[in-house]
Design a protein around this motif. Structure first.
Motif, PDB file in Angstrom:
ATOM      1  N   LEU A  27       0.549  -1.184  -0.062  1.00 48.13           N
ATOM      2  CA  LEU A  27       0.182  -0.044  -0.053  1.00 48.13           C
ATOM      3  C   LEU A  27       0.976   1.155   0.082  1.00 48.13           C
ATOM      4  CD1 LEU A  27      -2.964   0.782   0.383  1.00 48.13           C
ATOM      5  CD2 LEU A  27      -2.585   0.921   2.673  1.00 48.13           C
ATOM      6  N   HIS A  28       1.858   1.201   0.922  1.00 46.25           N
ATOM      7  CA  HIS A  28       2.728   2.512   0.864  1.00 46.25           C
ATOM      8  C   HIS A  28       3.567   2.857  -0.379  1.00 46.25           C
ATOM      9  CE1 HIS A  28       2.046   2.142   5.363  1.00 46.25           C
ATOM     10  NE2 HIS A  28       2.388   3.250   5.420  1.00 46.25           N
ATOM     11  N   VAL A  29       3.902   1.495  -1.084  1.00 51.51           N
ATOM     12  CA  VAL A  29       4.993   1.741  -2.262  1.00 51.51           C
ATOM     13  C   VAL A  29       3.998   2.331  -3.275  1.00 51.51           C
ATOM     14  CG1 VAL A  29       6.175   0.427  -3.866  1.00 51.51           C
ATOM     15  CG2 VAL A  29       6.462  -0.268  -1.562  1.00 51.51           C
ATOM     16  N   GLU A  30       2.892   1.849  -3.128  1.00 55.10           N
ATOM     17  CA  GLU A  30       1.969   2.446  -4.321  1.00 55.10           C
ATOM     18  C   GLU A  30       1.653   4.034  -4.170  1.00 55.10           C
ATOM     19  OE1 GLU A  30      -1.879   1.045  -4.504  1.00 55.10           O
ATOM     20  OE2 GLU A  30      -1.042  -1.206  -4.783  1.00 55.10           O
ATOM     21  N   GLU A  31       1.726   4.497  -2.664  1.00 54.83           N
ATOM     22  CA  GLU A  31       1.493   6.103  -2.579  1.00 54.83           C
ATOM     23  C   GLU A  31       2.673   6.849  -2.724  1.00 54.83           C
ATOM     24  OE1 GLU A  31      -1.629   7.312  -1.763  1.00 54.83           O
ATOM     25  OE2 GLU A  31      -2.471   5.371  -2.101  1.00 54.83           O
ATOM     26  N   VAL A  32       3.747   6.331  -2.574  1.00 53.32           N
ATOM     27  CA  VAL A  32       5.002   7.245  -2.447  1.00 53.32           C
ATOM     28  C   VAL A  32       5.533   7.296  -3.840  1.00 53.32           C
ATOM     29  CG1 VAL A  32       5.455   6.975  -0.100  1.00 53.32           C
ATOM     30  CG2 VAL A  32       6.524   5.218  -1.766  1.00 53.32           C
ATOM     31  N   ASP A  33       6.554   8.365  -4.202  1.00 52.37           N
ATOM     32  CA  ASP A  33       7.057   8.820  -5.450  1.00 52.37           C
ATOM     33  C   ASP A  33       8.246   7.868  -5.508  1.00 52.37           C
ATOM     34  OD1 ASP A  33       4.900  10.223  -5.577  1.00 52.37           O
ATOM     35  OD2 ASP A  33       6.016  12.046  -4.818  1.00 52.37           O
ATOM     36  N   ASP A  34       8.806   7.634  -4.655  1.00 55.02           N
ATOM     37  CA  ASP A  34      10.396   7.367  -4.888  1.00 55.02           C
ATOM     38  C   ASP A  34      10.812   5.826  -4.331  1.00 55.02           C
ATOM     39  OD1 ASP A  34      12.750   8.241  -5.664  1.00 55.02           O
ATOM     40  OD2 ASP A  34      13.187   9.382  -4.170  1.00 55.02           O
ATOM     41  N   GLY A  35       9.591   5.068  -4.274  1.00 54.99           N
ATOM     42  CA  GLY A  35       9.953   3.651  -4.121  1.00 54.99           C
ATOM     43  C   GLY A  35      10.431   3.424  -2.665  1.00 54.99           C
ATOM     44  N   CYS A  36      11.544   2.451  -2.506  1.00 52.05           N
ATOM     45  CA  CYS A  36      11.919   1.845  -0.973  1.00 52.05           C
ATOM     46  C   CYS A  36      12.561   3.393  -0.583  1.00 52.05           C
ATOM     47  CB  CYS A  36      12.862   0.923  -1.097  1.00 52.05           C
ATOM     48  SG  CYS A  36      12.286  -0.125  -1.981  1.00 52.05           S
ATOM     49  N   GLU A  37      13.316   4.108  -1.423  1.00 54.61           N
ATOM     50  CA  GLU A  37      13.719   5.192  -0.712  1.00 54.61           C
ATOM     51  C   GLU A  37      13.094   6.340  -0.069  1.00 54.61           C
ATOM     52  OE1 GLU A  37      17.190   6.505  -3.542  1.00 54.61           O
ATOM     53  OE2 GLU A  37      17.529   4.415  -3.929  1.00 54.61           O
ATOM     54  N   SER A  38      11.772   6.285  -0.425  1.00 55.21           N
ATOM     55  CA  SER A  38      10.928   7.487   0.197  1.00 55.21           C
ATOM     56  C   SER A  38      11.057   7.276   1.583  1.00 55.21           C
ATOM     57  CB  SER A  38       9.543   7.062  -0.347  1.00 55.21           C
ATOM     58  OG  SER A  38       9.435   6.992  -1.662  1.00 55.21           O
ATOM     59  N   CYS A  39      11.200   6.151   2.057  1.00 57.99           N
ATOM     60  CA  CYS A  39      11.230   5.901   3.512  1.00 57.99           C
ATOM     61  C   CYS A  39      12.436   5.500   4.161  1.00 57.99           C
ATOM     62  CB  CYS A  39      10.120   4.996   4.110  1.00 57.99           C
ATOM     63  SG  CYS A  39       8.395   5.444   3.619  1.00 57.99           S
ATOM     64  N   HIS A  40      13.143   4.556   3.440  1.00 56.32           N
ATOM     65  CA  HIS A  40      14.516   3.952   3.734  1.00 56.32           C
ATOM     66  C   HIS A  40      15.646   4.640   3.027  1.00 56.32           C
ATOM     67  CE1 HIS A  40      11.925   0.955   5.597  1.00 56.32           C
ATOM     68  NE2 HIS A  40      11.369   0.616   4.364  1.00 56.32           N
ATOM     69  N   TYR A  41      16.230   5.735   3.565  1.00 60.15           N
ATOM     70  CA  TYR A  41      16.914   6.423   2.588  1.00 60.15           C
ATOM     71  C   TYR A  41      18.329   6.680   3.376  1.00 60.15           C
ATOM     72  CZ  TYR A  41      15.273   9.506   6.375  1.00 60.15           C
ATOM     73  OH  TYR A  41      14.882  10.315   7.586  1.00 60.15           O
ATOM     74  N   PHE A  42      19.339   7.288   2.467  1.00 58.84           N
ATOM     75  CA  PHE A  42      20.564   7.577   3.226  1.00 58.84           C
ATOM     76  C   PHE A  42      20.639   8.656   3.881  1.00 58.84           C
ATOM     77  CE2 PHE A  42      21.627   3.920   0.372  1.00 58.84           C
ATOM     78  CZ  PHE A  42      22.573   3.187   1.060  1.00 58.84           C
ATOM     79  N   ARG A  43      21.216   8.886   5.121  1.00 58.40           N
ATOM     80  CA  ARG A  43      21.063  10.449   5.788  1.00 58.40           C
ATOM     81  C   ARG A  43      22.401  11.145   5.139  1.00 58.40           C
ATOM     82  NH1 ARG A  43      21.428   6.976  10.601  1.00 58.40           N
ATOM     83  NH2 ARG A  43      19.237   6.718  11.122  1.00 58.40           N
ATOM     84  N   GLU A  44      22.319  12.391   5.442  1.00 57.36           N
ATOM     85  CA  GLU A  44      23.535  13.208   4.674  1.00 57.36           C
ATOM     86  C   GLU A  44      24.780  12.644   5.061  1.00 57.36           C
ATOM     87  OE1 GLU A  44      23.208  17.342   5.413  1.00 57.36           O
ATOM     88  OE2 GLU A  44      21.334  17.212   4.640  1.00 57.36           O
ATOM     89  N   ASP A  45      24.944  11.978   6.184  1.00 52.24           N
ATOM     90  CA  ASP A  45      26.317  11.689   6.734  1.00 52.24           C
ATOM     91  C   ASP A  45      26.468  10.151   5.988  1.00 52.24           C
ATOM     92  OD1 ASP A  45      24.917   9.997   7.956  1.00 52.24           O
ATOM     93  OD2 ASP A  45      25.560  10.620  10.020  1.00 52.24           O
ATOM     94  N   GLY A  46      25.734   9.733   5.128  1.00 53.93           N
ATOM     95  CA  GLY A  46      26.043   8.537   4.507  1.00 53.93           C
ATOM     96  C   GLY A  46      25.472   7.196   5.166  1.00 53.93           C
ATOM     97  N   SER A  47      25.210   7.474   6.370  1.00 58.75           N
ATOM     98  CA  SER A  47      24.538   6.296   7.160  1.00 58.75           C
ATOM     99  C   SER A  47      23.106   6.171   6.664  1.00 58.75           C
ATOM    100  CB  SER A  47      24.475   6.668   8.430  1.00 58.75           C
ATOM    101  OG  SER A  47      23.572   7.704   9.020  1.00 58.75           O
ATOM    102  N   PHE A  48      22.621   4.734   6.858  1.00 58.97           N
ATOM    103  CA  PHE A  48      21.558   4.464   6.347  1.00 58.97           C
ATOM    104  C   PHE A  48      20.250   4.487   7.403  1.00 58.97           C
ATOM    105  CE2 PHE A  48      18.366   0.980   5.143  1.00 58.97           C
ATOM    106  CZ  PHE A  48      17.950   1.540   3.701  1.00 58.97           C
ATOM    107  N   SER A  49      18.997   5.121   7.001  1.00 59.77           N
ATOM    108  CA  SER A  49      18.196   5.421   8.019  1.00 59.77           C
ATOM    109  C   SER A  49      17.483   4.139   8.630  1.00 59.77           C
ATOM    110  CB  SER A  49      17.183   6.412   7.473  1.00 59.77           C
ATOM    111  OG  SER A  49      16.412   5.796   6.553  1.00 59.77           O
ATOM    112  N   GLY A  50      17.439   2.994   7.773  1.00 64.93           N
ATOM    113  CA  GLY A  50      16.862   1.817   7.995  1.00 64.93           C
ATOM    114  C   GLY A  50      15.258   2.138   8.310  1.00 64.93           C
ATOM    115  N   ILE A  51      14.672   1.592   9.406  1.00 64.82           N
ATOM    116  CA  ILE A  51      13.446   1.771   9.524  1.00 64.82           C
ATOM    117  C   ILE A  51      12.987   3.245   9.869  1.00 64.82           C
ATOM    118  CG2 ILE A  51      11.462   1.035  10.960  1.00 64.82           C
ATOM    119  CD1 ILE A  51      12.144  -1.752  11.111  1.00 64.82           C
ATOM    120  N   PRO A  52      11.890   3.921   9.384  1.00 61.89           N
ATOM    121  CA  PRO A  52      11.908   5.290   9.718  1.00 61.89           C
ATOM    122  C   PRO A  52      11.460   5.321  11.194  1.00 61.89           C
ATOM    123  CG  PRO A  52      10.527   4.506   7.920  1.00 61.89           C
ATOM    124  CD  PRO A  52      11.175   3.416   8.303  1.00 61.89           C
TER     125      PRO A  52
END
Lengths: 220, 741
Positions: A60-85
């Motif tokens: 359901l979420h993947v349908e709603e968001v624009d950027d696929g997985c990376e919409s919620c599971h993204y890389f932070r500015e310092d290069g670390s991975f955010s994991g679960i929001p």
């Protein structure tokens, strides 16, 4: 002396006179029981079954968001991975109930309103003695999420989290198959699985910092 | 069918064979290895996004800038702040372990009232309202009885708004008895007052000097701003600056220096005078400076030439005459030579004549207020609020003589003499001390003559501690009003650690207060308001933060933004304007006060036949010896030549040890006129025969199980020895004896 020996001999002969117990039968019983225990009962005893605080629907979420997985599971500015929001990220959309699902209502009432972080159970969390970084895999190695995490993005419910009673980590690390057999990377994430791929892909086997190979690449 | 032993054996063999063919043993082996590598009870940092909070360290006077790595609300690591003028990214082992002072077990978590006997450690939790009301009532009663002057207050630092608020409180309350924790900085301030006629602290441009002559200063053992000194020390190695360390013991600083000159303990001033002698005799002085900008040079020169010939100095110091001459020539011949003083980490004030002697060595080469020299740095005096009226009681109280004699005819230069407090309070010559407030310091542990100090505190009927930790002084208190720890609070830190520019830093909260604690500034404002009248009127601020903001004025904007205010425009005054003495020049002597740079031998307590050895303390970066004691991480890092098991090691030259029959590693009893302690013998070639040394910073009785009961507190083995000129403690050691335990 000889008399005594004769007597002992006589007694033991008497004992074996009854119907002999079939040794092989007991061997088979022991063998079969341990197989049942090891393959059937042991895995059930080893893992406890836990449910996620919210039955999350990835599809359901993947349908709603624009950027696929990376919409919620993204890389932070310092290069670390955010994991679960964290809750803050969820609240960017879910400050109030925006859909019709009961789970969302529950989420807003139990977590958003009291501003309580959701204690998600992480299927893929490696033990603390393992250093894993997403960046070299996803950014440098250009791997897609699905290559390691499988088709989790298509799931419409959160599956049961099986926690190893001994170590406290998820069953997904060892894999669902108690024998440790896996067809796909997302079915098992043990050390051998890491190194299998590293060897196959001929990636740098050593630490970037020290140029030394071996344990300290992942076990820092 | 008969079931016998063989049947069971068959069953077991079958079971074993079957089990081997299941995943059970292999899986359990794997799991147990994972389990044992990740003990569930081992704390691991929280997971989540990293962010950084910025603040300044207060654990020593050095004033390092810190960046604290945070995961959510949790501080997970302290790092040095890059680009900071003091530490530029570096941090010492104590600073690094600061989180244990925040999250550790030694915190006082709520106001406490003593219920058992003093020192027993039996406490009752009380509310802030009740605690402050009790202090207000007790102090109010004393004031009503015209006994306001019998209340004393001891603060850690001298400068900044917190000590200033305590001082203001004491003034409007009506007591002159405010004391601060002494250091060599006090002695150097006095030296500048006498010789320059200015109120300033001594700053040292160590980065630009090209020859360092250190009279026992632990340059890499906590002297000055420690991390700045590490960086300077590294820079000296790179740019070829020669470092000469004069010290009786092979310290880390001595070991890392280019030349170590072992000297008889306590005779450093004689060497300084000897060096002055050679420089003057061989005309190696800066003629421009001594001829045009100094006063009393001729008279002083004559005295030095008469009394400090190298032969004589050699006999006092034990240093070869030729070494003295050579060092003097090298020093004078260097481009930017710099002489430093203050033994060890500089926590002991030392003799004023000695500080003046070393300062004179600098003056003779004309490095006063020069690049690579000594700079008289003005003390930032922003914490000066408009005077409010003192009521009659306060005026009477303030007119009384101080219990420590500071500022009296005998000690006109001193503003505070904590070393004289215990004797003053015990004798109660003019009046007894009826109450004591202690903030930001742990004098029951850290004052030389610690046992006498403790006895004096035991005699005081009402003691209030503002400590964040259950330290030795807090243990003697009737009430503890716990301060936030530095990572939870605001406080301004005027940096007074030998920097060459005026600098103020701001400690800012990086986490919310963990417990029911209160900034000591807020506590004192609330206490004043509870007492009301002219006392309350003197504290018009809503909170300490409001007071700080108003007091710092335009500095606040800079400080709250950058955490640091530096007087960028500051330039050391030229020789023509630098001196505000009666003559307007640098004064070698002050005949009025009978003061001059000279060697004044220490009158060591005890007699030489009973106590044939000399005991000295030494400092280590791994041992905090002031207000803060070692957190668990740091005490773990103390090497076993300093602390073996629960015993402190005493460094003894093997020759001395042999004559006393003391084997290496064996327990022994170390006694001095002040007390005795169990120690362990450590044969050390780096200490001269007849001299023994123990570390400072051990022997705590309070704090937690990691710190308490380990080693011996040097301050319990030594008593203060008053410097006739300054009144400060000039003791560098004490007579001692070692015997098999």
């Amino acid at each position: 002396m000889s008399t005594q020996d004769d007597q002992t001999h006589a007694v033991s002969e008497q004992e074996t006179e009854g119907p002999a117990a079939p040794i092989i039968l007991f061997f088979i019983i022991g063998f079969a029981a341990s197989l049942v225990l090891g393959w059937g009962i042991f895995p059930k005893l080893l893992y406890s079954q836990k449910h996620q605080p919210i039955n999350f629907n990835h599809a359901l979420h993947v349908e709603e968001v624009d950027d696929g997985c990376e919409s919620c599971h993204y890389f932070r500015e310092d290069g670390s991975f955010s994991g679960i929001p964290n809750l803050e990220s969820c609240m960017e959309c879910h400050e109030d109930v925006i859909g019709v699902s009961e789970e969302e209502e529950k989420f807003v009432a139990e977590f958003v309103v009291p501003e309580r972080e959701v204690s998600w159970l992480v299927y893929s969390r490696q033990p603390d003695c393992v250093y894993f970084s997403h960046a070299p895999h996803v950014i440098a190695g250009k791997m897609a999420c699905v290559e390691c995490h499988g088709h989790i993005g298509e799931s419409d419910h959160a599956r049961v989290y099986e926690e190893n009673r001994f170590t406290g980590y998820s069953r997904d690390i060892w894999g669902k198959n108690i024998a440790g057999l896996a067809k796909h990377p997302w079915e098992r994430m043990k050390m051998d699985d890491c190194s299998k791929c590293h060897v196959r892909e001929n990636v740098n086997q050593g630490s970037v910092q020290t140029q030394k190979g071996g344990c300290f690449v992942c076990h820092k | 069918m008969k079931i016998d032993r063989r049947s069971f054996l068959a069953l077991a063999v079958g079971g074993a064979a079957g089990t081997a063919l299941t995943p059970l043993p292999w899986k359990l082996t794997d799991d147990s290895s994972i389990w044992s590598q990740n003990w569930p009870w081992t704390p691991v940092p929280e997971k989540g996004e990293n962010s950084y909070a910025f603040t300044s360290c207060t654990l020593c006077p050095g004033g390092c800038g810190l960046m604290v790595r945070m995961v959510g609300e949790r501080a997970v690591k302290i790092e040095g702040l890059e680009g900071h003028p003091v530490n530029d990214g570096g941090v010492c082992v104590l600073g690094l372990s600061g989180l244990q002072l925040l999250y550790g077990s030694t915190r006082v978590k709520t106001p406490l009232k003593r219920v058992g006997k003093r020192g027993q450690g039996h406490w009752k939790k009380i509310s802030w309202e009740a605690a402050l009301a009790e202090v207000a009532e007790k102090l109010g009663q004393l004031r009503d009885d015209n006994q306001s002057h019998t209340v004393a207050c001891i603060t850690g630092s001298k400068h900044g708004t917190i000590p200033a608020l305590f001082k203001r409180f004491m003034t409007v309350y009506g007591s002159p008895n405010v004391m601060t924790t002494p250091s060599v900085g006090d002695t150097l301030e006095m030296a500048l007052q006498v010789m320059h006629g200015v109120e300033a602290q001594a700053g040292y441009d160590v980065e630009n000097a090209d020859y360092i002559l250190s009279f026992g200063s632990g340059l890499i053992e906590g002297w000055g701003a420690p991390v700045r000194m590490f960086r300077a020390n590294s820079a000296w190695r790179e740019n070829g600056t020669k470092v000469v360390q004069v010290e009786p013991r092979l310290s880390n600083t001595a070991a890392k220096s280019d030349q170590w000159i072992p000297i008889n303990p306590g005779t450093e001033a004689a060497l300084a005078m000897g060096i002055a002698h050679v420089m003057m005799k061989e005309s190696l002085v800066n003629n421009d400076f001594v001829e045009s900008y100094t006063e009393g040079y001729t008279g002083w020169k004559k005295m030095v030439l008469d009394e400090y010939a190298p032969e004589k100095v050699a006999s006092i110091t034990g240093i070869d005459k030729m070494v003295i001459v050579k060092v003097a020539r090298e020093f004078a011949g260097a481009g930017k030579p710099l002489a430093l003083c203050g033994r060890g980490n500089g926590e002991t004030p030392g003799s004023l004549a000695e500080a003046m002697a070393v300062h004179t060595v600098n003056a003779l080469v004309g490095n006063i207020n020069q690049e690579g020299g000594v700079v008289a740095v003005p003390i930032p005096e922003y914490a000066a609020w408009p005077e409010t009226g003192l009521d009659n009681t306060a005026q009477i109280g303030m007119a009384k003589d101080r219990v420590d004699g500071a500022g009296s005819d005998a000690f006109p230069l001193a503003a505070s003499l904590l070393n004289r407090f215990a004797a003053g309070a015990m004798s109660a010559k003019d009046y007894p001390v009826n109450a004591l407030l202690v903030s930001g310091t742990n004098p029951v542990y850290s004052t030389p003559g610690a046992n006498d100090f403790k006895k004096a505190v035991e005699k005081i009927p009402f003691v209030v501690s503002f400590s964040s930790y259950m330290d030795e002084t807090a243990m003697q208190a009737d009430l503890i009003l716990p301060n936030h720890v530095y990572l939870e609070r605001y406080e301004d830190i005027p940096v007074m650690a030998g920097l060459q520019k005026p600098m103020v830093e701001l400690t800012q909260p990086v986490v919310f207060p963990m417990h029911d604690t209160k900034n000591a500034g807020d506590a004192i404002i609330e206490l004043s308001n509870a007492m009301g009248g002219s006392i309350g009127d003197a504290f018009p601020w809503e909170s300490y933060e409001a007071c700080l903001e108003e007091t710092l004025g335009d500095k606040w904007d800079v400080l709250s933004e950058d955490g640091l205010w530096e007087d960028e425009a500051f330039q050391p005054a030229g020789w023509g304007e630098a001196f505000a003495t009666a003559s307007g020049k640098f004064e070698f002597m002050n005949p009025d006060m009978d003061l001059m740079p000279s060697y004044v031998p220490l009158n060591l307590e005890g007699n030489a036949s009973t106590f044939p050895l000399l005991l000295m303390p030494f400092d280590s970066m791994r041992l905090a010896s002031g207000f803060i004691s070692d957190p668990p991480f740091v005490i773990k890092a103390v090497e076993d030549t300093i602390l073996k098991g629960k015993d402190a090691c005493v460094e003894v030259n093997p020759a001395t040890a042999k004559s006393l029959g003391l084997a290496d590693g064996k327990p022994a009893t170390l006694s001095t006129p002040k007390g005795e302690a169990r120690v362990r013998i450590y044969h050390y070639h780096g200490i001269m025969p007849g001299v023994v040394a123990i570390p400072r910073g051990l022997g705590h009785s309070a704090d937690d199980k990691y710190m308490a009961g380990k080693g011996v507190n040097f301050n319990e083995l030594i008593g203060p020895v008053e410097d006739r000129a300054s009144g400060l403690d000039m003791a560098w050691g004490v007579r001692a004896k070692l015997a098999k335990a």
